[in-house]
Design a protein around this motif. Structure first.
Motif, PDB file in Angstrom:
ATOM      1  N   MET A 108       0.577  -1.002  -0.586  1.00 48.70           N
ATOM      2  CA  MET A 108      -0.056  -0.032   0.358  1.00 48.70           C
ATOM      3  C   MET A 108       1.049   1.398  -0.435  1.00 48.70           C
ATOM      4  O   MET A 108       0.676   2.431  -0.927  1.00 48.70           O
ATOM      5  CB  MET A 108      -1.191   0.352   1.294  1.00 48.70           C
ATOM      6  N   LEU A 109       1.615   1.396   1.151  1.00 51.04           N
ATOM      7  CA  LEU A 109       2.668   2.275   0.539  1.00 51.04           C
ATOM      8  C   LEU A 109       4.059   2.347  -0.039  1.00 51.04           C
ATOM      9  O   LEU A 109       4.498   3.752  -0.339  1.00 51.04           O
ATOM     10  CB  LEU A 109       2.967   2.342   2.390  1.00 51.04           C
ATOM     11  N   PHE A 110       5.058   1.313   0.003  1.00 53.52           N
ATOM     12  CA  PHE A 110       6.277   1.508  -1.016  1.00 53.52           C
ATOM     13  C   PHE A 110       5.905   1.401  -1.876  1.00 53.52           C
ATOM     14  O   PHE A 110       6.430   2.132  -2.980  1.00 53.52           O
ATOM     15  CB  PHE A 110       6.513   0.335  -0.117  1.00 53.52           C
ATOM     16  N   CYS A 111       4.702   1.065  -2.657  1.00 50.87           N
ATOM     17  CA  CYS A 111       4.677   1.034  -3.916  1.00 50.87           C
ATOM     18  C   CYS A 111       4.018   2.412  -4.634  1.00 50.87           C
ATOM     19  O   CYS A 111       4.078   2.974  -5.469  1.00 50.87           O
ATOM     20  CB  CYS A 111       3.793  -0.158  -4.813  1.00 50.87           C
ATOM     21  N   SER A 112       3.469   3.073  -3.421  1.00 53.65           N
ATOM     22  CA  SER A 112       3.246   4.478  -3.269  1.00 53.65           C
ATOM     23  C   SER A 112       4.052   5.799  -3.372  1.00 53.65           C
ATOM     24  O   SER A 112       4.416   6.465  -4.006  1.00 53.65           O
ATOM     25  CB  SER A 112       1.540   5.189  -3.656  1.00 53.65           C
ATOM     26  N   TYR A 113       4.069   5.935  -1.848  1.00 56.91           N
ATOM     27  CA  TYR A 113       5.082   6.917  -1.829  1.00 56.91           C
ATOM     28  C   TYR A 113       6.300   6.144  -1.540  1.00 56.91           C
ATOM     29  O   TYR A 113       7.593   7.547  -1.751  1.00 56.91           O
ATOM     30  CB  TYR A 113       4.626   6.926   0.232  1.00 56.91           C
ATOM     31  N   GLY A 114       6.644   5.211  -1.663  1.00 53.06           N
ATOM     32  CA  GLY A 114       8.359   4.712  -2.188  1.00 53.06           C
ATOM     33  C   GLY A 114       8.751   5.134  -3.842  1.00 53.06           C
ATOM     34  O   GLY A 114       9.882   5.473  -3.345  1.00 53.06           O
ATOM     35  N   ASN A 115       7.949   4.928  -4.381  1.00 51.44           N
ATOM     36  CA  ASN A 115       8.376   5.499  -5.608  1.00 51.44           C
ATOM     37  C   ASN A 115       8.501   6.865  -5.749  1.00 51.44           C
ATOM     38  O   ASN A 115       8.994   7.289  -6.245  1.00 51.44           O
ATOM     39  CB  ASN A 115       7.477   4.994  -6.671  1.00 51.44           C
ATOM     40  N   ALA A 116       7.128   6.985  -5.246  1.00 51.40           N
ATOM     41  CA  ALA A 116       7.336   9.004  -5.527  1.00 51.40           C
ATOM     42  C   ALA A 116       8.707   9.704  -4.665  1.00 51.40           C
ATOM     43  O   ALA A 116       8.883  10.091  -5.118  1.00 51.40           O
ATOM     44  CB  ALA A 116       6.085   9.468  -4.164  1.00 51.40           C
ATOM     45  N   TYR A 117       8.884   9.249  -3.688  1.00 53.37           N
ATOM     46  CA  TYR A 117      10.251   9.272  -3.207  1.00 53.37           C
ATOM     47  C   TYR A 117      11.557   9.321  -3.950  1.00 53.37           C
ATOM     48  O   TYR A 117      12.587  10.001  -3.892  1.00 53.37           O
ATOM     49  CB  TYR A 117      10.287   9.234  -1.362  1.00 53.37           C
ATOM     50  N   ARG A 118      11.445   8.460  -4.200  1.00 55.24           N
ATOM     51  CA  ARG A 118      12.678   7.610  -5.449  1.00 55.24           C
ATOM     52  C   ARG A 118      12.610   9.229  -6.309  1.00 55.24           C
ATOM     53  O   ARG A 118      13.716   8.614  -6.402  1.00 55.24           O
ATOM     54  CB  ARG A 118      12.389   5.860  -5.400  1.00 55.24           C
ATOM     55  N   ILE A 119      11.758   8.516  -7.148  1.00 56.58           N
ATOM     56  CA  ILE A 119      11.492   9.685  -8.058  1.00 56.58           C
ATOM     57  C   ILE A 119      12.001  11.008  -7.882  1.00 56.58           C
ATOM     58  O   ILE A 119      12.528  11.758  -8.064  1.00 56.58           O
ATOM     59  CB  ILE A 119      10.519   9.185  -9.072  1.00 56.58           C
ATOM     60  N   THR A 120      11.318  11.610  -6.664  1.00 55.58           N
ATOM     61  CA  THR A 120      11.570  12.794  -6.777  1.00 55.58           C
ATOM     62  C   THR A 120      12.362  13.461  -5.579  1.00 55.58           C
ATOM     63  O   THR A 120      12.847  14.508  -5.708  1.00 55.58           O
ATOM     64  CB  THR A 120      10.234  13.460  -6.356  1.00 55.58           C
ATOM     65  N   GLY A 121      12.261  13.179  -4.929  1.00 55.75           N
ATOM     66  CA  GLY A 121      13.442  13.294  -3.493  1.00 55.75           C
ATOM     67  C   GLY A 121      12.958  13.959  -2.440  1.00 55.75           C
ATOM     68  O   GLY A 121      13.878  14.309  -1.754  1.00 55.75           O
ATOM     69  N   ASP A 122      11.441  14.419  -2.963  1.00 55.87           N
ATOM     70  CA  ASP A 122      10.607  15.343  -2.171  1.00 55.87           C
ATOM     71  C   ASP A 122      10.649  14.536  -0.549  1.00 55.87           C
ATOM     72  O   ASP A 122      10.148  13.855  -0.600  1.00 55.87           O
ATOM     73  CB  ASP A 122       9.270  15.311  -2.549  1.00 55.87           C
ATOM     74  N   ARG A 123      10.778  14.695   0.710  1.00 60.30           N
ATOM     75  CA  ARG A 123      11.157  14.450   1.865  1.00 60.30           C
ATOM     76  C   ARG A 123       9.481  15.269   2.342  1.00 60.30           C
ATOM     77  O   ARG A 123       9.070  14.103   3.065  1.00 60.30           O
ATOM     78  CB  ARG A 123      11.740  15.439   3.314  1.00 60.30           C
ATOM     79  N   VAL A 124       8.481  14.662   1.839  1.00 60.09           N
ATOM     80  CA  VAL A 124       6.993  15.107   2.138  1.00 60.09           C
ATOM     81  C   VAL A 124       6.916  13.922   2.303  1.00 60.09           C
ATOM     82  O   VAL A 124       5.433  13.829   3.280  1.00 60.09           O
ATOM     83  CB  VAL A 124       7.009  16.258   1.350  1.00 60.09           C
ATOM     84  N   TYR A 125       6.985  12.939   1.097  1.00 56.15           N
ATOM     85  CA  TYR A 125       6.363  11.073   1.661  1.00 56.15           C
ATOM     86  C   TYR A 125       7.190  10.323   3.067  1.00 56.15           C
ATOM     87  O   TYR A 125       6.863   9.683   2.958  1.00 56.15           O
ATOM     88  CB  TYR A 125       7.304  11.127   0.718  1.00 56.15           C
ATOM     89  N   LEU A 126       8.256  11.449   3.346  1.00 56.64           N
ATOM     90  CA  LEU A 126       9.206  10.236   4.141  1.00 56.64           C
ATOM     91  C   LEU A 126       8.162  10.153   5.826  1.00 56.64           C
ATOM     92  O   LEU A 126       8.465   9.281   6.608  1.00 56.64           O
ATOM     93  CB  LEU A 126      10.621  10.788   4.371  1.00 56.64           C
ATOM     94  N   PRO A 127       7.652  10.966   6.366  1.00 58.19           N
ATOM     95  CA  PRO A 127       6.869  10.778   7.351  1.00 58.19           C
ATOM     96  C   PRO A 127       5.521   9.601   7.414  1.00 58.19           C
ATOM     97  O   PRO A 127       5.838   8.529   8.136  1.00 58.19           O
ATOM     98  CB  PRO A 127       5.878  12.309   8.176  1.00 58.19           C
ATOM     99  N   VAL A 128       5.590   9.890   6.220  1.00 58.66           N
ATOM    100  CA  VAL A 128       4.115   8.248   5.482  1.00 58.66           C
ATOM    101  C   VAL A 128       4.328   7.148   6.228  1.00 58.66           C
ATOM    102  O   VAL A 128       4.162   6.196   6.596  1.00 58.66           O
ATOM    103  CB  VAL A 128       3.383   9.089   4.699  1.00 58.66           C
ATOM    104  N   LEU A 129       6.076   7.425   5.176  1.00 57.84           N
ATOM    105  CA  LEU A 129       6.938   5.799   4.812  1.00 57.84           C
ATOM    106  C   LEU A 129       7.193   5.259   6.252  1.00 57.84           C
ATOM    107  O   LEU A 129       7.320   4.200   6.928  1.00 57.84           O
ATOM    108  CB  LEU A 129       8.167   5.814   4.197  1.00 57.84           C
TER     109      LEU A 129
END
Length: 396
Positions: A120-141
């Motif tokens: 649920m999270l690594f396929c969505s938020y994980g890819n988002a952070y990998r591609i963008t580097g935007d730290r907004v995704y890190l707290p949820v991860l």
């Protein structure tokens, strides 16, 4: 068993003659270019059609779309597919849509009752952070990883999959170990990686048969770690080789080796690959039926439904494996054959059709008459991941 046989007959016409369908021109990279164009069209239309937080999962028998809500184990796949679509096409509009659909899953960070937070999270938020580097995704991860790790029982040596039976562990759980390996590095918490490796070793010991096929479910005593029962929730029998389950194992141990360089994991991955690639019931187009052991797996008159989702996971896992071994060409070539099959008219949707899903002909849960011969969001996700890996290896 009679019910199962009747279901085989009822749905056989849906998958008849798949292998006889014409293949698009696969000279050079023509098939890849065509596939990318279809993906671009379908994902743009899907992103315009569906609402964040209610992601497309499959198509119901009546033609309506089955949507995945925030507690559905598949809900992270559509945002992840959009991210992969952006990588394959370079369309920034897809990246913008991917961000919107990803951030809509914020509340999943609080889910504690399933191992599926990895999907649920690594396929969505994980890819988002990998591609963008935007730290907004890190707290949820970070929150999701902590909840996944909390399901690890050191007495059993595994992460609990479901909160029923005694202490069930499913082969699917191998896929979510990547989330813990990544989180161990990202959040400087080595116990996450240790738990992931322990889970993989315990699963290797208890889930696999002598031929390296896998049981779907192993139920443990949570107090002692003793194996209570080996069974299935998806396969045709407890002792059968459920196709997607074999794919999860191949992908999972390849990924574990990539993260640890433990030779036991590499050996396991290669043995599972051999079981799949050399299976006498693998169809010529290398897209397996939903379970290798169904009675009519090789019946050309009354064929069992194919599972494109299993094929996509196998292709992605084999491409990963091909980059980590000296004899990688055999794995690459097999994966390439799968991708060309999935990119043919038999499996690839036409633009504007198929509910804007990309692949046709997957099977969710045959025994429950659920999602049979239908598109599936995770089939699309792993298909695009495999295509991205293929493009990277081929330098397309």
């Amino acid at each position: 068993m009679k019910k199962i046989c009747h279901l085989f007959l009822a749905f056989s016409t849906l998958t008849l003659s798949l292998s006889a369908q014409p293949m698009r021109d696969d000279s050079s990279s023509a098939w890849f270019k065509n596939t990318t164009e279809v993906i671009h069209s379908q994902l743009n239309k899907a992103a315009e059609t569906y609402q964040p937080g209610k992601n497309p999962r499959s198509i119901n028998p009546d033609g309506t779309i089955r949507l995945a809500g925030l507690t559905d184990w598949t809900t992270g796949f559509f945002p992840g597919t959009l991210w992969y679509g952006y990588e394959l096409t370079g369309d920034k509009a897809l990246a913008e849509k991917a961000k919107i659909f990803t951030l809509a899953l914020d509340s999943i960070r609080n889910i504690k009752n399933t191992h599926d937070v990895g999907f649920m999270l690594f396929c969505s938020y994980g890819n988002a952070y990998r591609i963008t580097g935007d730290r907004v995704y890190l707290p949820v991860l970070a929150d999701g990883a902590a909840n996944l790790y909390a399901r690890f029982n050191p007495k059993v040596g595994t992460i609990r999959s479901w909160d029923w039976l005694h202490y069930p562990v499913i082969i699917d759980n191998m896929m979510n170990l990547e989330y813990l390996y990544w989180s161990a590095n990202q959040f400087k918490n080595p116990k996450y990686a240790a738990a992931a490796s322990t889970h993989a070793l315990t699963t290797m010991k208890n889930h696999f048969r002598k031929d390296y096929s896998s049981y779907h479910v192993v139920d443990y005593d949570p107090q002692t770690g003793k194996v209570l029962r080996k069974m299935t929730h998806q396969g045709v029998t407890d002792d059968s080789a459920w196709a997607r389950g074999q794919a999860w194992g191949l992908y999972g141990y390849t990924m574990c080796y990539a993260n640890t360089k433990n030779p036991q994991f590499l050996k396991q991955a290669k043995n599972i690959a051999s079981f799949i690639m050399n299976h006498p019931r693998m169809p010529k187009d290398k897209v397996p039926v939903w379970d290798f052991d169904v009675h009519n797996a090789m019946d050309t008159d009354v064929p069992a439904p194919r599972d494109a989702s299993a094929a996509a996971v196998i292709a992605s896992g084999l491409l990963d494996l091909s980059t980590q071994v000296k004899d990688g060409k055999i794995y690459f070539d097999y994966a390439e054959d799968i991708l060309k099959s999935l990119s043919s008219d038999a499996y690839l949707a036409k633009p504007g059709e198929n509910g804007y899903f990309i692949l046709k002909h997957s099977v969710g849960a045959f025994l429950y008459n659920s999602e049979i011969d239908t598109p599936l969001d995770y089939a699309d996700y792993y298909y695009l991941e495999a295509l991205k890996r293929y493009a990277s290896i081929k330098k397309i």
